[in-house]
Design an enzyme around this catalytic site. Structure first.
Site, mmCIF file in Angstrom:
data_model
loop_
_atom_site.group_PDB
_atom_site.id
_atom_site.type_symbol
_atom_site.label_atom_id
_atom_site.label_comp_id
_atom_site.label_asym_id
_atom_site.label_seq_id
_atom_site.Cartn_x
_atom_site.Cartn_y
_atom_site.Cartn_z
ATOM 1 C CE LYS A 253 -3.052 0.863 3.804
ATOM 2 N NZ LYS A 253 -4.283 0.800 3.974
ATOM 3 C CG MET B 190 -0.657 -6.308 3.667
ATOM 4 S SD MET B 190 -1.891 -5.199 3.826
ATOM 5 C CE MET B 190 -1.986 -3.901 3.102
ATOM 6 C CG ASP C 119 -13.255 2.129 6.860
ATOM 7 O OD1 ASP C 119 -14.577 2.591 6.584
ATOM 8 O OD2 ASP C 119 -12.561 2.863 6.170
ATOM 9 C CG ASP D 232 -8.439 0.181 5.008
ATOM 10 O OD1 ASP D 232 -7.237 0.833 6.178
ATOM 11 O OD2 ASP D 232 -8.184 0.922 4.616
#
Length: 460
Positions: free
Chosen positions: A170, A257, A300, A319
């Site tokens: 990311k 990751m 989230d 996330d």
């Protein structure tokens, strides 16, 4: 042999991104100019629409002119181009307030939940040069510059290291962290201009907390620590997969990751009923454990954060930037509030909500009564005494009607404590996910069977 790929060759199911991407405006002045252009476009839209309605003999209100689809579309498109906190605030608005905003506005803002435009290759290269140092390519056999996904704060790339690791990397958009405070302030100004914020409602604490959370989400090293922590918490749970963090390639702006081959969880909408029920049950059960056992929650509920591994049937959790710790004392308050809801005890629920901070001495009695009534209606799934069918829309439709009535009256609802807002966001999102899966879940039994002292609170 090193392959720095821009055209995806080894990664299945890539989204149809444009071939070059759209640069992220990273400087303070360039982002401010985008806001200025957005405001100018909206103003022009107001004049044009006002002139059109006057020519038809109508006397339009300013609020009606501001909330036209054309104007909201201008705002939405510009926020999506800017990414970062600007787009994130728009996402939160569409997700958290969709049931109280005008339906037309909520529908248009909902487009911000989709993937953002990706960065072009040159911008990704520049970010990685700064974070990993020039020559980083020597550590990889393969790195795809075409992202697997692009969201509000960063985008994810597939990579394979020379030592054989298959990774999802990311990469944060440049300038995101530096622009958070000004972006939130500018979006808040826009919301006031379009008259969305009711007069008398003090949103300053919410905006301050929003800035704090966005700064935390922009710290990928922090997210990596929570990624590892949830991996530890769920290591013995057969229902979930949490990717492993790779410290040597993780920085504040890059999170590396392990890559897990999976599918979007919403594709399970066509799966057998038993499988849809199982997935929804496990996710709701996990949320209860996060609140009552772990005192740590990924807050989230974006659908993109949940995926599905077809081979094993496991849920892949992604996330952890919005992870939030809750005190055990708050967990106990919510446990008692939940028990009151199960009993159908409105007075007990009011007492616990007051203790949590939903109400104070200044809360008008009619507002207090309306909120309690909506809470009791929204928790009916805890009192069904059996399976709750999330496809039954009667309760949601009634809640939406009541919320729209309050909004139309410009009623100033009490702003709940910040922790409560994050909890509402998580459980509201899970409700919508279960509804999308058309799931049937015995929610009351989940609550009753959650032993706070059991290791991990896992029910197999």
């Amino acid at each position: 042999m090193l392959l720095l790929a821009y055209e995806e060759r080894h990664v299945p199911s890539r989204p149809p991104f444009p071939p070059r991407g759209l640069p992220v405006p990273s400087g303070r002045l360039s982002r401010l100019a985008r806001f200025g252009g957005m405001a100018g476009g909206v103003a022009g839209g107001v004049l044009m629409e006002g002139a059109r309605r006057l020519a038809q003999g109508k006397r339009p209100r300013l609020g009606d002119l501001l909330l036209t689809p054309g104007n909201v579309s201008k705002v939405t498109n510009r926020l999506a181009e800017m990414r970062g906190a600007a787009m994130k605030v728009g996402q939160l608005l569409s997700m958290d307030a969709g049931d109280v905003l005008p339906a037309e506005l909520a529908e248009i803002l909902g487009r911000l939940r989709a993937d953002a435009e990706p960065m072009p290759k040159a911008q990704v290269q520049a970010v990685l040069d700064r974070q990993w140092g020039r020559g980083w390519e020597k550590r990889f056999d393969y790195f795809s510059f075409r992202p697997l996904a692009a969201a509000s704060i960063g985008q994810v790339h597939r990579a394979q290291t020379t030592d054989g690791r298959d990774l999802a990397v990311k990469v944060q958009y440049p300038g995101v962290r530096q622009s958070i405070d000004s972006d939130v302030d500018n979006v808040a100004t826009l919301l006031r201009i379009v008259n969305i914020v009711p007069p008398g409602l003090d949103v300053a604490p919410l905006l301050a907390e929003g800035k704090r959370q966005l700064h935390e989400e922009a710290d990928y090293e922090r997210e990596g620590r929570y990624l590892r922590r949830f991996g530890e918490l769920l290591v013995e749970d057969p229902a979930f997969i949490v990717p492993a963090m790779h410290d040597d390639l993780t920085t504040p702006d890059v999170l590396a990751m392990s890559f897990v081959k999976s599918r979007p969880i919403e594709e399970l909408g066509q799966a057998p009923q038993e499988e849809r029920d199982r997935i929804a049950t496990r996710l709701i059960d996990l949320a209860f454990r996060e609140l009552f056992r772990f005192h740590l929650m990924q807050t989230d509920p974006n659908l993109a954060n949940y995926r599905y591994e077809p081979e094993s049937g496991k849920i892949v959790l992604l996330d952890f930037g919005a992870t939030r710790a809750f005190s055990p004392e708050l967990g106990q308050l919510y446990r008692r509030l939940t028990e009151a809801a199960i009993r159908g005890d409105a007075a007990g629920a009011e007492a616990e909500m007051t203790a949590i901070g939903y109400f104070d001495g200044a809360t008008a009695p009619d507002i207090r009564e309306a909120v309690i009534s909506m809470f009791m209606m929204g928790t009916e799934g805890l009192r069904t005494g059996g399976i709750y069918d999330f496809t039954d829309t009667a309760m949601l439709d009634e809640l939406r009607t009541r919320a729209e009535t309050l909004a139309a009256d410009r009623a100033v609802l009490p702003l709940p404590p910040i922790d409560a807002l994050f909890l509402q966001r998580k459980f509201g999102g899970l409700y919508l996910l279960a509804r999308r899966l058309r799931a049937r879940v015995d929610v009351g039994t989940l609550i009753a069977g959650l032993d706070e002292n059991a290791p991990g609170g896992i029910r197999r």
